[in-house]
Design a protein around this motif. Structure first.
Motif, PDB file in Angstrom:
ATOM      1  N   THR A  15     -25.803  13.245  28.340  1.00 18.32           N
ATOM      2  CA  THR A  15     -27.053  12.708  28.855  1.00 18.32           C
ATOM      3  C   THR A  15     -28.154  13.082  27.886  1.00 18.32           C
ATOM      4  OG1 THR A  15     -26.250  13.147  31.092  1.00 18.32           O
ATOM      5  CG2 THR A  15     -28.565  12.596  30.857  1.00 18.32           C
ATOM      6  N   GLU A  16     -28.887  12.077  27.417  1.00 19.68           N
ATOM      7  CA  GLU A  16     -29.993  12.320  26.489  1.00 19.68           C
ATOM      8  C   GLU A  16     -31.285  11.859  27.150  1.00 19.68           C
ATOM      9  OE1 GLU A  16     -31.275  11.387  21.875  1.00 19.68           O
ATOM     10  OE2 GLU A  16     -29.414  10.590  22.662  1.00 19.68           O
ATOM     11  N   ILE A  17     -32.244  12.774  27.250  1.00 13.66           N
ATOM     12  CA  ILE A  17     -33.541  12.477  27.837  1.00 13.66           C
ATOM     13  C   ILE A  17     -34.560  12.559  26.708  1.00 13.66           C
ATOM     14  CG2 ILE A  17     -35.233  13.108  29.589  1.00 13.66           C
ATOM     15  CD1 ILE A  17     -32.854  14.623  30.970  1.00 13.66           C
ATOM     16  N   VAL A  18     -35.077  11.425  26.305  1.00 10.71           N
ATOM     17  CA  VAL A  18     -35.976  11.365  25.152  1.00 10.71           C
ATOM     18  C   VAL A  18     -37.409  11.682  25.558  1.00 10.71           C
ATOM     19  CG1 VAL A  18     -36.849   9.916  23.285  1.00 10.71           C
ATOM     20  CG2 VAL A  18     -34.457   9.715  24.012  1.00 10.71           C
ATOM     21  N   SER A  19     -37.965  10.925  26.510  1.00  9.41           N
ATOM     22  CA  SER A  19     -39.366  11.130  26.892  1.00  9.41           C
ATOM     23  C   SER A  19     -39.620  10.546  28.269  1.00  9.41           C
ATOM     24  CB  SER A  19     -40.298  10.481  25.870  1.00  9.41           C
ATOM     25  OG  SER A  19     -40.097   9.080  25.845  1.00  9.41           O
ATOM     26  N   GLY A  20     -40.825  10.800  28.770  1.00  6.87           N
ATOM     27  CA  GLY A  20     -41.275  10.229  30.032  1.00  6.87           C
ATOM     28  C   GLY A  20     -42.504   9.385  29.780  1.00  6.87           C
ATOM     29  N   ARG A  21     -42.889   8.565  30.769  1.00  4.34           N
ATOM     30  CA  ARG A  21     -44.080   7.716  30.625  1.00  4.34           C
ATOM     31  C   ARG A  21     -44.834   7.642  31.935  1.00  4.34           C
ATOM     32  NH1 ARG A  21     -41.587   2.428  27.811  1.00  4.34           N
ATOM     33  NH2 ARG A  21     -40.876   3.422  25.934  1.00  4.34           N
ATOM     34  N   GLY A  22     -46.152   7.513  31.826  1.00  2.39           N
ATOM     35  CA  GLY A  22     -46.983   7.275  32.994  1.00  2.39           C
ATOM     36  C   GLY A  22     -47.061   8.437  33.966  1.00  2.39           C
ATOM     37  N   LEU A  23     -46.951   9.654  33.466  1.00  3.89           N
ATOM     38  CA  LEU A  23     -47.012  10.818  34.350  1.00  3.89           C
ATOM     39  C   LEU A  23     -48.473  11.204  34.598  1.00  3.89           C
ATOM     40  CD1 LEU A  23     -44.055  12.751  32.749  1.00  3.89           C
ATOM     41  CD2 LEU A  23     -44.063  11.426  34.845  1.00  3.89           C
ATOM     42  N   PRO A  24     -48.742  11.921  35.683  1.00  2.58           N
ATOM     43  CA  PRO A  24     -50.133  12.255  36.026  1.00  2.58           C
ATOM     44  C   PRO A  24     -50.848  13.030  34.925  1.00  2.58           C
ATOM     45  CG  PRO A  24     -48.665  12.771  37.841  1.00  2.58           C
ATOM     46  CD  PRO A  24     -47.798  12.417  36.670  1.00  2.58           C
ATOM     47  N   ARG A  25     -52.098  12.666  34.686  1.00  3.00           N
ATOM     48  CA  ARG A  25     -52.931  13.284  33.653  1.00  3.00           C
ATOM     49  C   ARG A  25     -53.175  14.761  33.894  1.00  3.00           C
ATOM     50  NH1 ARG A  25     -56.285   9.443  30.586  1.00  3.00           N
ATOM     51  NH2 ARG A  25     -55.971   7.770  32.043  1.00  3.00           N
ATOM     52  N   ARG A  26     -53.352  15.143  35.155  1.00  2.00           N
ATOM     53  CA  ARG A  26     -53.723  16.518  35.495  1.00  2.00           C
ATOM     54  C   ARG A  26     -52.522  17.458  35.567  1.00  2.00           C
ATOM     55  NH1 ARG A  26     -56.921  17.351  40.451  1.00  2.00           N
ATOM     56  NH2 ARG A  26     -57.130  19.368  39.451  1.00  2.00           N
ATOM     57  N   MET A  27     -51.376  16.998  35.119  1.00  2.00           N
ATOM     58  CA  MET A  27     -50.181  17.843  35.189  1.00  2.00           C
ATOM     59  C   MET A  27     -49.655  18.136  33.795  1.00  2.00           C
ATOM     60  SD  MET A  27     -48.224  16.454  38.555  1.00  2.00           S
ATOM     61  CE  MET A  27     -47.139  17.862  38.619  1.00  2.00           C
ATOM     62  N   GLY A  28     -48.870  19.169  33.697  1.00  2.00           N
ATOM     63  CA  GLY A  28     -48.270  19.553  32.429  1.00  2.00           C
ATOM     64  C   GLY A  28     -47.019  20.375  32.670  1.00  2.00           C
ATOM     65  N   PRO A  55     -44.714  12.848  27.931  1.00  2.00           N
ATOM     66  CA  PRO A  55     -44.143  14.014  27.250  1.00  2.00           C
ATOM     67  C   PRO A  55     -42.828  13.688  26.554  1.00  2.00           C
ATOM     68  CG  PRO A  55     -43.742  14.158  29.593  1.00  2.00           C
ATOM     69  CD  PRO A  55     -44.620  12.961  29.382  1.00  2.00           C
ATOM     70  N   ALA A  56     -42.574  14.365  25.443  1.00  2.00           N
ATOM     71  CA  ALA A  56     -41.316  14.213  24.708  1.00  2.00           C
ATOM     72  C   ALA A  56     -40.388  15.354  25.125  1.00  2.00           C
ATOM     73  CB  ALA A  56     -41.571  14.253  23.216  1.00  2.00           C
ATOM     74  N   PHE A  57     -39.277  15.018  25.756  1.00  2.00           N
ATOM     75  CA  PHE A  57     -38.321  16.028  26.197  1.00  2.00           C
ATOM     76  C   PHE A  57     -37.300  16.326  25.102  1.00  2.00           C
ATOM     77  CE2 PHE A  57     -39.754  14.074  30.191  1.00  2.00           C
ATOM     78  CZ  PHE A  57     -40.248  15.195  30.816  1.00  2.00           C
ATOM     79  N   ASN A  58     -36.833  15.275  24.434  1.00  2.00           N
ATOM     80  CA  ASN A  58     -35.828  15.418  23.374  1.00  2.00           C
ATOM     81  C   ASN A  58     -34.726  16.391  23.795  1.00  2.00           C
ATOM     82  OD1 ASN A  58     -37.193  13.622  21.669  1.00  2.00           O
ATOM     83  ND2 ASN A  58     -38.575  15.252  21.056  1.00  2.00           N
ATOM     84  N   SER A  59     -34.157  16.118  24.943  1.00  2.00           N
ATOM     85  CA  SER A  59     -33.171  17.002  25.549  1.00  2.00           C
ATOM     86  C   SER A  59     -31.809  16.315  25.610  1.00  2.00           C
ATOM     87  CB  SER A  59     -33.662  17.366  26.957  1.00  2.00           C
ATOM     88  OG  SER A  59     -32.801  18.246  27.577  1.00  2.00           O
ATOM     89  N   VAL A  60     -30.770  17.008  25.191  1.00  2.00           N
ATOM     90  CA  VAL A  60     -29.411  16.481  25.246  1.00  2.00           C
ATOM     91  C   VAL A  60     -28.552  17.459  26.042  1.00  2.00           C
ATOM     92  CG1 VAL A  60     -27.390  15.765  23.913  1.00  2.00           C
ATOM     93  CG2 VAL A  60     -29.683  15.352  23.007  1.00  2.00           C
ATOM     94  N   HIS A  61     -27.802  16.928  27.009  1.00  2.00           N
ATOM     95  CA  HIS A  61     -26.935  17.755  27.848  1.00  2.00           C
ATOM     96  C   HIS A  61     -25.510  17.218  27.789  1.00  2.00           C
ATOM     97  CE1 HIS A  61     -30.323  19.805  29.785  1.00  2.00           C
ATOM     98  NE2 HIS A  61     -30.938  18.644  29.653  1.00  2.00           N
ATOM     99  N   TYR A  62     -24.561  18.114  27.709  1.00  2.00           N
ATOM    100  CA  TYR A  62     -23.149  17.760  27.751  1.00  2.00           C
ATOM    101  C   TYR A  62     -22.530  18.466  28.946  1.00  2.00           C
ATOM    102  CZ  TYR A  62     -23.749  16.215  22.933  1.00  2.00           C
ATOM    103  OH  TYR A  62     -24.179  15.575  21.803  1.00  2.00           O
ATOM    104  N   GLN A  63     -21.732  17.728  29.703  1.00  2.00           N
ATOM    105  CA  GLN A  63     -21.046  18.333  30.842  1.00  2.00           C
ATOM    106  C   GLN A  63     -19.633  17.774  30.914  1.00  2.00           C
ATOM    107  OE1 GLN A  63     -22.983  17.836  34.641  1.00  2.00           O
ATOM    108  NE2 GLN A  63     -22.113  19.769  35.331  1.00  2.00           N
ATOM    109  N   GLN A  64     -18.681  18.681  31.022  1.00  2.00           N
ATOM    110  CA  GLN A  64     -17.291  18.258  31.147  1.00  2.00           C
ATOM    111  C   GLN A  64     -17.059  17.794  32.581  1.00  2.00           C
ATOM    112  OE1 GLN A  64     -14.487  21.124  29.779  1.00  2.00           O
ATOM    113  NE2 GLN A  64     -12.763  19.721  29.920  1.00  2.00           N
ATOM    114  N   ILE A  65     -16.505  16.594  32.728  1.00  2.00           N
ATOM    115  CA  ILE A  65     -16.284  16.026  34.054  1.00  2.00           C
ATOM    116  C   ILE A  65     -14.830  15.609  34.201  1.00  2.00           C
ATOM    117  CG2 ILE A  65     -18.653  15.215  34.315  1.00  2.00           C
ATOM    118  CD1 ILE A  65     -17.655  12.406  33.568  1.00  2.00           C
ATOM    119  N   VAL A  66     -14.380  15.560  35.446  1.00  2.00           N
ATOM    120  CA  VAL A  66     -13.040  15.062  35.764  1.00  2.00           C
ATOM    121  C   VAL A  66     -13.188  13.601  36.143  1.00  2.00           C
ATOM    122  CG1 VAL A  66     -11.068  15.258  37.316  1.00  2.00           C
ATOM    123  CG2 VAL A  66     -12.266  17.318  36.553  1.00  2.00           C
ATOM    124  N   VAL A  67     -12.444  12.759  35.462  1.00  2.00           N
ATOM    125  CA  VAL A  67     -12.528  11.323  35.713  1.00  2.00           C
ATOM    126  C   VAL A  67     -11.486  10.961  36.767  1.00  2.00           C
ATOM    127  CG1 VAL A  67     -12.403   9.034  34.681  1.00  2.00           C
ATOM    128  CG2 VAL A  67     -13.245  10.966  33.329  1.00  2.00           C
TER     129      VAL A  67
END
Length: 129
Positions: A15-28, A55-67
């Protein structure tokens, strides 16, 4: 949809999470939480520093799953949900922000000025009484 040779085996779910859009201005300090499937633990990205509506998350996650057929049914019938979390940041003081950045601009500035004058009059009256 898993192919027949994958059923019963394991796979690496990326799972790769690159960025978000349209998030509230008053939050961080935004971060993302998600779960690949009900039987797997919740995963979380690192917090983004500062405040941004995109915000730019640039986050990559790997998880082993049973299919298996249970995973197949869940992936076919449900959406993978991503929860974006953050903290409310302090808004800059009115003097720094200026009336032009607030809703109503000039009209709000005039109302603020009238309210200030009324407060000053109330203080003077309180001193007299």
């Amino acid at each position: 949809v898993p192919s027949e040779p994958l059923k019963g085996g394991t796979a690496m779910f990326k799972t790769e999470i690159v960025s978000g859009r349209g998030l509230p201005r008053r939050m961080g300090k935004f971060f993302v939480r998600f779960q690949v499937a009900e039987r797997y633990p919740m995963l979380q990205s690192e917090k983004c520093e500062g405040t941004s509506m995109s915000p730019a998350f640039n986050s990559v996650h790997y998880q082993q799953i049973v299919v298996d057929s249970a995973l197949e049914q869940q992936l076919l019938s449900e959406a993978l949900a991503f929860q974006v979390w953050g903290s409310i940041t302090e808004a800059p003081p009115t003097e720094q922000r200026g009336p032009s950045n607030r809703p109503g601009g000039k009209a709000m500035a005039q109302l603020d000025e009238k309210n200030k004058q009324l407060e000053e009059k109330a203080e003077r009256l309180a001193q007299v009484w």
